[in-house]
Design an enzyme around this catalytic site. Structure first.
Site, PDB file in Angstrom:
ATOM      1  N   GLU A 191       0.811  -1.220   0.000  1.00  0.00           N
ATOM      2  CA  GLU A 191       0.000   0.000   0.000  1.00  0.00           C
ATOM      3  C   GLU A 191       0.846   1.272   0.000  1.00  0.00           C
ATOM      4  OE1 GLU A 191      -2.753  -0.383   3.243  1.00  0.00           O
ATOM      5  OE2 GLU A 191      -3.609  -2.236   2.464  1.00  0.00           O
TER       6      GLU A 191
ATOM      7  N   GLU B  68      -6.541 -10.650  -0.954  1.00  0.00           N
ATOM      8  CA  GLU B  68      -7.299 -10.339   0.268  1.00  0.00           C
ATOM      9  C   GLU B  68      -8.792 -10.231  -0.039  1.00  0.00           C
ATOM     10  OE1 GLU B  68      -5.627  -7.019   2.456  1.00  0.00           O
ATOM     11  OE2 GLU B  68      -3.576  -7.537   1.890  1.00  0.00           O
TER      12      GLU B  68
END
Length: 429
Positions: free
Chosen positions: A228, A336
């Site tokens: 991220e 995810e």
């Protein structure tokens, strides 16, 4: 063929036994009966008839479904166990699960994240399913390999939590996606409580990477090296790494990981909102291309795939995006996956849309050669990250426990995954 029937009735709070009457809380009595009609590929096909009276309108009183020879039925409702419109799902096979089906398509695995060690370890039903390699061929530690757990003091490393999930996976013969090395979040206080100069922070970061990657070695299938790094508009996230080192922290991190990692251990960039074409996906592709252009190893793009019911990118959009990453010479994975409901309890329409959304996502991976596998971000709503992060939302996983621990049941979302892995379209009621 649909693998579920939907019953507009009072909440069914526990798994059902076929041909056994079940009294739901409130005003409804529901009886489920099954009559074997034929055998197809060692699966007994049952006609399920649901009868009863209730204050809410009833729908779908008869459905043809498949069941294992053990003949078990389950019911599902919302993560809060308050959905007035539960679904009754007959399990599709007593031998094949999601991982079996994924591997049959040529994928390496279908897996799940798990936040262990934690209360899950004492949940027998949860652990039994986690250990079931028919369903899951890969595990991801949701938290215990992150910085705050693995280096709680500078230069002091704690591998205990990470070892727990690795031990579980190795006992089962499951792969492990090790997660993660460099992130802006869940950093220890000693790291965030002071200001570092460029050279010192580079030394701290590379030492952390080297120790973790070297310690766990080939026990990891891959590492999410940087997690991220981007804002949704494609610019770099303002965090301790970028603000001190600049964008060079990414190639430095991958160079350190490559130096420490065995050649068989894949090195990934992992992020959310890069699952469909747009500025963030383009920026992630530019990061990968830049690192490779510098002669530094990077092997994969992790597409987190945290979606919302009704807002999930289409299968074609996800496939086009995966192709753009694959064109850079890296593998891709959905790392995810969950599909949360923006309201609770979810309506029947939302539950059916969730089935379609899981189908679109998994089918995109199935149809993309470079996509090696799919990881659910936990499989059970009981342990989902969603409600604490998005209050009032949830129901994001394919299983939940309607009556507490040891009562795991499948939602119709599971059917969407199965159909995607079998190359079938979802047929909605």
């Amino acid at each position: 063929m649909r693998l579920h029937s939907t019953v507009a009735a009072g909440l069914l709070a526990a798994p059902l036994a076929l041909a056994a009457p079940v009294t739901a809380p409130g005003t409804v009595t529901v009886t489920v009966t099954a009559q074997p009609t034929t055998v197809i590929s060692e699966k007994i096909v049952y006609t399920v008839t649901v009868t009863g009276s209730c204050l809410a309108p009833t729908t779908h009183t008869t459905s043809t479904t498949t069941s294992p020879t053990s003949v078990s039925a389950t019911t599902t409702s919302s993560a809060l166990n308050t959905d007035p419109y539960p679904t009754s799902t007959l399990l599709g096979s007593d031998t094949q699960g999601l991982n079996d089906l994924a591997k049959a398509t040529g994928k390496l695995y279908l897996g799940t994240a798990a936040d262990i060690p934690g209360p899950e370890l004492s949940d027998v039903g949860y652990m039994t399913l986690l250990n079931n390699t028919h369903e899951f061929g890969q595990l991801t530690p949701a938290n215990y390999m992150k910085y705050e757990y693995t280096e709680p003091e500078r230069g002091v490393f704690n591998y205990t939590g990470g070892d727990v999930i690795l031990d579980v996976a190795e006992a089962n013969g499951q792969l492990v996606r090790c997660h993660n090395l460099v992130w802006y979040n869940q950093l220890p206080y000693w790291l965030t409580s002071q200001t570092w100069d460029n050279a010192t922070l580079i030394s701290i970061m590379t030492n952390h990477i080297t120790n973790l990657v070297s310690h766990w070695g080939t026990r990891c299938y891959c590492w999410d090296v940087v997690n991220e790094a981007l804002n949704d508009n494609g610019t770099y996230r303002s965090d301790i790494w970028y603000n001190t080192i600049g964008p060079a922290y990414l190639p430095i991190a991958y160079a350190a990981a490559a130096a420490a990692a065995p050649a068989s251990v894949k090195l990934y960039y992992n992020d959310y909102n890069i699952e469909y074409p747009g500025p963030k996906a383009t920026a992630a592709q530019e990061i990968i291309a830049s690192i490779k252009a510098q002669g530094i190893r990077i092997d994969g793009a992790g597409l987190q795939s945290h979606f919302i019911i009704g807002e999930t990118p289409s299968q074609s959009s996800q496939m086009a995006n995966m192709a753009a990453f694959a064109a850079l010479g890296v593998e891709v994975a959905q790392t995810e996956l969950d599909v949360r409901s923006p309201t609770l309890p979810p309506t029947i329409a939302q539950q059916e849309q969730q089935e379609l959304d899981f189908h679109s996502s998994v089918a995109a991976c199935v149809m993309t050669e470079a996509c090696v596998g799919v990881t659910l971000w936990d499989f059970d709503d009981t342990y989902s990250w969603i409600p604490s992060t998005f209050p009032g939302q949830g129901y994001g996983d394919p299983w939940f426990e309607p009556a507490g621990t040891d009562t795991l049941v499948k939602k119709i979302a599971y059917d969407g995954i199965v159909d995607a892995l079998l190359g079938k379209n979802v047929t909605t009621s």
